[in-house]
Write a protein that holds these residues in place. Structure first.
Motif, PDB file in Angstrom:
ATOM      1  N   LEU A  97      70.427  68.573  20.248  1.00  0.00           N
ATOM      2  CA  LEU A  97      71.668  68.423  19.494  1.00  0.00           C
ATOM      3  C   LEU A  97      71.470  68.144  18.015  1.00  0.00           C
ATOM      4  CD1 LEU A  97      73.702  66.273  22.045  1.00  0.00           C
ATOM      5  CD2 LEU A  97      73.769  68.748  21.719  1.00  0.00           C
ATOM      6  N   GLY A  98      70.241  67.865  17.601  1.00  0.00           N
ATOM      7  CA  GLY A  98      70.003  67.600  16.186  1.00  0.00           C
ATOM      8  C   GLY A  98      70.143  66.138  15.833  1.00  0.00           C
ATOM      9  N   PRO A  99      69.980  65.826  14.549  1.00  0.00           N
ATOM     10  CA  PRO A  99      69.896  64.421  14.132  1.00  0.00           C
ATOM     11  C   PRO A  99      71.217  63.661  14.145  1.00  0.00           C
ATOM     12  CG  PRO A  99      69.801  65.858  12.230  1.00  0.00           C
ATOM     13  CD  PRO A  99      69.786  66.745  13.429  1.00  0.00           C
ATOM     14  N   GLY A 156      69.213  55.618  18.515  1.00  0.00           N
ATOM     15  CA  GLY A 156      69.724  56.603  17.561  1.00  0.00           C
ATOM     16  C   GLY A 156      68.626  57.066  16.616  1.00  0.00           C
ATOM     17  N   CYS A 157      67.825  56.122  16.120  1.00  0.00           N
ATOM     18  CA  CYS A 157      66.699  56.471  15.237  1.00  0.00           C
ATOM     19  C   CYS A 157      65.666  57.320  15.969  1.00  0.00           C
ATOM     20  CB  CYS A 157      66.043  55.213  14.695  1.00  0.00           C
ATOM     21  SG  CYS A 157      67.052  54.331  13.486  1.00  0.00           S
ATOM     22  N   MET A 158      65.445  57.019  17.249  1.00  0.00           N
ATOM     23  CA  MET A 158      64.488  57.805  18.035  1.00  0.00           C
ATOM     24  C   MET A 158      64.892  59.270  18.117  1.00  0.00           C
ATOM     25  SD  MET A 158      63.576  55.520  21.391  1.00  0.00           S
ATOM     26  CE  MET A 158      62.730  56.916  22.170  1.00  0.00           C
ATOM     27  N   ALA A 159      66.159  59.518  18.448  1.00  0.00           N
ATOM     28  CA  ALA A 159      66.631  60.899  18.589  1.00  0.00           C
ATOM     29  C   ALA A 159      66.552  61.636  17.254  1.00  0.00           C
ATOM     30  CB  ALA A 159      68.064  60.913  19.126  1.00  0.00           C
ATOM     31  N   ALA A 160      66.972  60.969  16.174  1.00  0.00           N
ATOM     32  CA  ALA A 160      66.908  61.589  14.849  1.00  0.00           C
ATOM     33  C   ALA A 160      65.470  61.862  14.439  1.00  0.00           C
ATOM     34  CB  ALA A 160      67.603  60.692  13.822  1.00  0.00           C
ATOM     35  N   ALA A 161      64.567  60.920  14.723  1.00  0.00           N
ATOM     36  CA  ALA A 161      63.156  61.097  14.371  1.00  0.00           C
ATOM     37  C   ALA A 161      62.522  62.213  15.187  1.00  0.00           C
ATOM     38  CB  ALA A 161      62.397  59.790  14.593  1.00  0.00           C
ATOM     39  N   TYR A 207      74.484  64.566  16.113  1.00  0.00           N
ATOM     40  CA  TYR A 207      75.064  64.476  17.454  1.00  0.00           C
ATOM     41  C   TYR A 207      74.062  63.899  18.452  1.00  0.00           C
ATOM     42  CZ  TYR A 207      78.981  67.294  15.794  1.00  0.00           C
ATOM     43  OH  TYR A 207      80.073  67.754  15.106  1.00  0.00           O
ATOM     44  N   GLY A 208      72.791  64.253  18.307  1.00  0.00           N
ATOM     45  CA  GLY A 208      71.765  63.731  19.199  1.00  0.00           C
ATOM     46  C   GLY A 208      71.599  62.233  19.050  1.00  0.00           C
ATOM     47  N   ALA A 209      71.567  61.766  17.803  1.00  0.00           N
ATOM     48  CA  ALA A 209      71.435  60.328  17.553  1.00  0.00           C
ATOM     49  C   ALA A 209      72.650  59.573  18.077  1.00  0.00           C
ATOM     50  CB  ALA A 209      71.245  60.066  16.063  1.00  0.00           C
ATOM     51  N   ALA A 210      73.835  60.132  17.861  1.00  0.00           N
ATOM     52  CA  ALA A 210      75.056  59.480  18.344  1.00  0.00           C
ATOM     53  C   ALA A 210      75.060  59.384  19.864  1.00  0.00           C
ATOM     54  CB  ALA A 210      76.285  60.244  17.856  1.00  0.00           C
ATOM     55  N   ALA A 211      74.660  60.477  20.539  1.00  0.00           N
ATOM     56  CA  ALA A 211      74.632  60.481  22.004  1.00  0.00           C
ATOM     57  C   ALA A 211      73.640  59.452  22.536  1.00  0.00           C
ATOM     58  CB  ALA A 211      74.276  61.876  22.515  1.00  0.00           C
ATOM     59  N   ALA A 212      72.441  59.430  21.958  1.00  0.00           N
ATOM     60  CA  ALA A 212      71.412  58.502  22.416  1.00  0.00           C
ATOM     61  C   ALA A 212      71.821  57.052  22.169  1.00  0.00           C
ATOM     62  CB  ALA A 212      70.090  58.805  21.710  1.00  0.00           C
ATOM     63  N   ALA A 213      72.350  56.788  20.989  1.00  0.00           N
ATOM     64  CA  ALA A 213      72.752  55.420  20.640  1.00  0.00           C
ATOM     65  C   ALA A 213      73.871  54.927  21.541  1.00  0.00           C
ATOM     66  CB  ALA A 213      73.178  55.361  19.174  1.00  0.00           C
ATOM     67  N   LEU A 214      74.902  55.744  21.703  1.00  0.00           N
ATOM     68  CA  LEU A 214      76.047  55.327  22.520  1.00  0.00           C
ATOM     69  C   LEU A 214      75.665  55.179  23.992  1.00  0.00           C
ATOM     70  CD1 LEU A 214      78.863  57.519  20.923  1.00  0.00           C
ATOM     71  CD2 LEU A 214      78.666  55.025  20.821  1.00  0.00           C
ATOM     72  N   GLY A 215      74.931  56.167  24.520  1.00  0.00           N
ATOM     73  CA  GLY A 215      74.569  56.131  25.935  1.00  0.00           C
ATOM     74  C   GLY A 215      73.689  54.951  26.286  1.00  0.00           C
ATOM     75  N   CYS A 216      72.645  54.721  25.498  1.00  0.00           N
ATOM     76  CA  CYS A 216      71.714  53.622  25.799  1.00  0.00           C
ATOM     77  C   CYS A 216      72.319  52.259  25.471  1.00  0.00           C
ATOM     78  CB  CYS A 216      70.408  53.829  25.032  1.00  0.00           C
ATOM     79  SG  CYS A 216      69.505  55.301  25.568  1.00  0.00           S
ATOM     80  N   GLY A 217      73.111  52.189  24.397  1.00  0.00           N
ATOM     81  CA  GLY A 217      73.794  50.935  24.090  1.00  0.00           C
ATOM     82  C   GLY A 217      74.769  50.547  25.177  1.00  0.00           C
ATOM     83  N   VAL A 275      60.901  65.168  12.963  1.00  0.00           N
ATOM     84  CA  VAL A 275      59.457  65.403  13.020  1.00  0.00           C
ATOM     85  C   VAL A 275      59.169  66.764  13.636  1.00  0.00           C
ATOM     86  CG1 VAL A 275      57.257  64.575  13.973  1.00  0.00           C
ATOM     87  CG2 VAL A 275      58.929  62.949  13.069  1.00  0.00           C
ATOM     88  N   PHE A 276      59.963  67.164  14.637  1.00  0.00           N
ATOM     89  CA  PHE A 276      59.800  68.496  15.223  1.00  0.00           C
ATOM     90  C   PHE A 276      60.000  69.572  14.155  1.00  0.00           C
ATOM     91  CE2 PHE A 276      61.848  72.286  16.997  1.00  0.00           C
ATOM     92  CZ  PHE A 276      60.824  72.752  17.799  1.00  0.00           C
ATOM     93  N   VAL A 277      61.077  69.464  13.392  1.00  0.00           N
ATOM     94  CA  VAL A 277      61.365  70.457  12.356  1.00  0.00           C
ATOM     95  C   VAL A 277      60.259  70.475  11.296  1.00  0.00           C
ATOM     96  CG1 VAL A 277      62.941  71.022  10.459  1.00  0.00           C
ATOM     97  CG2 VAL A 277      63.855  70.434  12.710  1.00  0.00           C
ATOM     98  N   LEU A 278      59.774  69.287  10.915  1.00  0.00           N
ATOM     99  CA  LEU A 278      58.723  69.187   9.903  1.00  0.00           C
ATOM    100  C   LEU A 278      57.437  69.863  10.366  1.00  0.00           C
ATOM    101  CD1 LEU A 278      57.627  67.992   7.224  1.00  0.00           C
ATOM    102  CD2 LEU A 278      57.002  65.961   8.535  1.00  0.00           C
ATOM    103  N   PHE A 279      56.971  69.525  11.565  1.00  0.00           N
ATOM    104  CA  PHE A 279      55.710  70.080  12.049  1.00  0.00           C
ATOM    105  C   PHE A 279      55.834  71.540  12.447  1.00  0.00           C
ATOM    106  CE2 PHE A 279      54.360  65.750  12.011  1.00  0.00           C
ATOM    107  CZ  PHE A 279      52.987  65.807  11.868  1.00  0.00           C
ATOM    108  N   LYS A 280      57.060  71.969  12.786  1.00  0.00           N
ATOM    109  CA  LYS A 280      57.259  73.374  13.164  1.00  0.00           C
ATOM    110  C   LYS A 280      56.996  74.294  11.978  1.00  0.00           C
ATOM    111  CE  LYS A 280      58.039  76.182  16.384  1.00  0.00           C
ATOM    112  NZ  LYS A 280      56.979  76.360  17.350  1.00  0.00           N
TER     113      LYS A 280
END
Length: 198
Positions: free
Chosen positions: A56-58, A90-95, A60-70, A99-104
């Motif tokens: 989902l990207g930085p 949220g930081c984990m999902a964004a990172a 929507y992905g961060a929002a989903a991870a933060a809300l779900g785990c919180g 990092v994937f985009v950077l190393f790709k």
């Protein structure tokens, strides 16, 4: 003009729907599949946190991870952890995505995608482990923080391995490439049109 507006609305709607789905997966993975530890618990939520970032990207992905785990912390009775979990996941999902985009950019072979995802997952899991270490050190002292660090690093390894395996499987399923464009950043418009015509 209206066509472009409708297309943008459909894209945002799809992202919101998938964000809600991943938030639910993060919540279930964090609160249902758990092994209690002296400080906190071991869970499968990190696998879905990584997938949320990659798919989902930085934002929507961060929002989903933060809300779900919180939410999982709130439902499981770990209310004191909910605010830091919201921030860390949220930081984990964004990172993981960043990092994937950077190393790709440097590792462009599709056959090495698992390596790029592994690197990005490792960076995300380091954020998780040391984020909780700092928080739990503030709560319980250095001994408590160090005790939880081992469990969090083990959980991070588990999330990394499972996340990379799962995203590799999803990556091989052709329709999923078009449901989650972030899984395959090199898909061209022509390939997408050819697929949709079939």
């Amino acid at each position: 003009m209206e066509g472009q507006r409708d297309k943008k609305l459909k894209t945002v709607t799809k992202q919101l729907v998938f964000a809600a789905l991943f938030a639910a997966l993060c919540c279930i993975g964090t609160s249902v599949f758990i092994v209690p530890l002296p400080y906190g618990y071991f869970n499968m939520g990190d696998m879905f946190v990584l997938l949320a970032g990659w798919c989902l990207g930085p934002v929507y992905g961060a929002a989903a991870a933060a809300l779900g785990c919180g939410l999982a912390d709130l439902l499981s009775g770990y209310v004191i952890y909910a605010p830091i979990t919201f921030l860390i996941k949220g930081c984990m999902a964004a990172a993981a995505y960043a990092v994937f985009v950077l190393f790709k950019k440097f590792i462009r072979k599709s056959s090495l995608d698992f390596l790029v995802r592994g690197i990005s997952a490792a960076c995300a899991e380091i954020i998780m482990a040391f984020g909780y270490f700092l928080y739990e050190t503030a709560l319980y002292g250095i001994a408590g923080g160090a005790a939880s660090l081992v469990g969090n690093l083990l959980q991070g390894c588990f999330g990394l391995i499972c996340g990379v395996i799962l995203v590799t499987i999803l990556h091989s399923i052709r329709p999923v490439n078009f449901l989650f464009p972030k899984l395959e950043p090199r898909i061209t418009l022509r390939n997408k049109q050819n697929y949709e015509q079939k």
